[in-house]
Design a protein around this motif. Sequence first.
Motif, short mmCIF file in Angstrom:
data_model
loop_
_atom_site.label_atom_id
_atom_site.label_comp_id
_atom_site.label_asym_id
_atom_site.label_seq_id
_atom_site.Cartn_x
_atom_site.Cartn_y
_atom_site.Cartn_z
N ILE A 141 0.83 -1.21 0.00
CA ILE A 141 0.00 0.00 0.00
C ILE A 141 0.86 1.25 0.00
CG2 ILE A 141 -1.65 1.35 1.36
CD1 ILE A 141 -2.79 -1.36 2.36
N LEU A 142 1.88 1.29 0.86
CA LEU A 142 2.75 2.47 0.96
C LEU A 142 3.52 2.68 -0.34
CD1 LEU A 142 4.08 1.93 4.59
CD2 LEU A 142 2.42 3.64 3.85
N THR A 143 3.95 1.60 -0.97
CA THR A 143 4.65 1.71 -2.25
C THR A 143 3.71 2.23 -3.33
OG1 THR A 143 6.15 -0.09 -1.67
CG2 THR A 143 5.94 0.44 -4.01
N ALA A 144 2.47 1.74 -3.32
CA ALA A 144 1.48 2.19 -4.32
C ALA A 144 1.13 3.66 -4.13
CB ALA A 144 0.23 1.33 -4.24
N LYS B 10 7.42 5.67 5.26
CA LYS B 10 7.27 4.22 5.15
C LYS B 10 7.81 3.53 6.39
CE LYS B 10 7.77 1.93 1.25
NZ LYS B 10 8.31 1.24 0.06
N ALA B 11 8.98 3.97 6.87
CA ALA B 11 9.58 3.35 8.05
C ALA B 11 8.68 3.47 9.28
CB ALA B 11 10.94 3.98 8.34
N GLU B 12 8.04 4.64 9.42
CA GLU B 12 7.15 4.86 10.57
C GLU B 12 5.95 3.91 10.52
OE1 GLU B 12 4.19 8.33 12.41
OE2 GLU B 12 5.50 8.77 10.70
N TYR B 13 5.33 3.79 9.36
CA TYR B 13 4.15 2.94 9.24
C TYR B 13 4.52 1.46 9.32
CZ TYR B 13 0.89 6.70 8.16
OH TYR B 13 0.06 7.80 8.25
N MET B 14 5.66 1.10 8.75
CA MET B 14 6.07 -0.30 8.78
C MET B 14 6.38 -0.74 10.21
SD MET B 14 5.80 -1.58 5.77
CE MET B 14 6.72 -3.11 5.97
#
Length: 276
Positions: free
Chosen positions: A53-56, A64-68
Motif C-alpha cells: 500500500i505504501l509503495t502504491a 514508510k519506516a514509521e508505518y512499517m
Amino acid sequence: MNRAELGSALRALRQASGKEAKAVARGAAMSASKLSKIENGSVMPSVVDMEHILTAIGVSEGVKAEYMSVARAAATEATAWRLYQRLGYHRKQQQIQAIEARTTLLRLFQPALVPGLLQTPEYVQAVLGRKQLSEEQLARAVGARLARQRILYEPGRQLRFIVTEPVLRWRVLPPLMMAGQLDKLISVSRLPSVDLRIVPLSARQTDFPSHSFSIKDDRMVTVETVHAELAVTDPRDVALYIEKFEGFERVAMSGEDMRSLVEGIRDDLLREQETG
C-alpha cells in the motif's frame, strides 16, 4: 500512532497523495474492497499489505519506516490459505511478484517441491491443481505464476535456490514430464542470475529440512505451512533463517556436479518411460 489508528492514517495518506482508492488497490495487488476494509479499520493489514500500500501511494522512506514499524508490532503474521482461495490464487501470485520485483537477493530453500520460479507449466498445473479451483481460476493462477519467472532473466538479480534431492525424485508428474522439469532445472542453472544447488541424500547432515522458506533480501521471510503462509520480519528471526539457509548451502552440490546429479535422475526417468 497505534494499531487502532493505522487504517484511518493510511486513508489520510492516500487522500493527501491525490490517488484514488482503486488505483492504490491495483498497485498493491489487492481488491478495492480489501483496501476499504483496511482503511476503515475492520481489517488489520499484514506487513506485506502495508509495504504494498505504501509503495502504491508513493510515500517517502521516512514515512514508510514509521508505518512499517507499526505493522511489525506483530512480527510474525499468518494468512490462511482459504483466504487466498476466496480472493483468487492469481492475486497471491501477483502479490509475490510485487515483492520479488523489489528484491535484489532472493534465497529460497525447498525440501518438497521444485521452486515456483523454476517450474514448468505442467508442474505448475499439477501443484495448483490440488487446490480445488475452477477451470478459470486455475488458468489465471498458472498464468500468474509463470509470469513471475521473468525475474530469472532480469539483470542485477541474485536468485539462490537450494533444493533437496528428494524433490527431484518426487513423482509430481509422469516420468516423461518430470524429465522435462529436470531439464528445465539444468537449463535455468546456467543463467547468470541463478545459483541452483542440490543437497544430496549422500551428504552427512547436521540440520533438518523442516519446511520451505523464502528470504527476501534481509528484510522478510515467508514460510508455507499446511494451513497458512507466515510472514516473518523481526530481524532476529530473519537471521535464523539466513543461518539455516547458509548451513544447507555449505553441503549442497553446485555447478557441473549438481547438473550431473540432475541429469542422472532425468535419464532414469527417461529409461523408465521407454520400458514402461
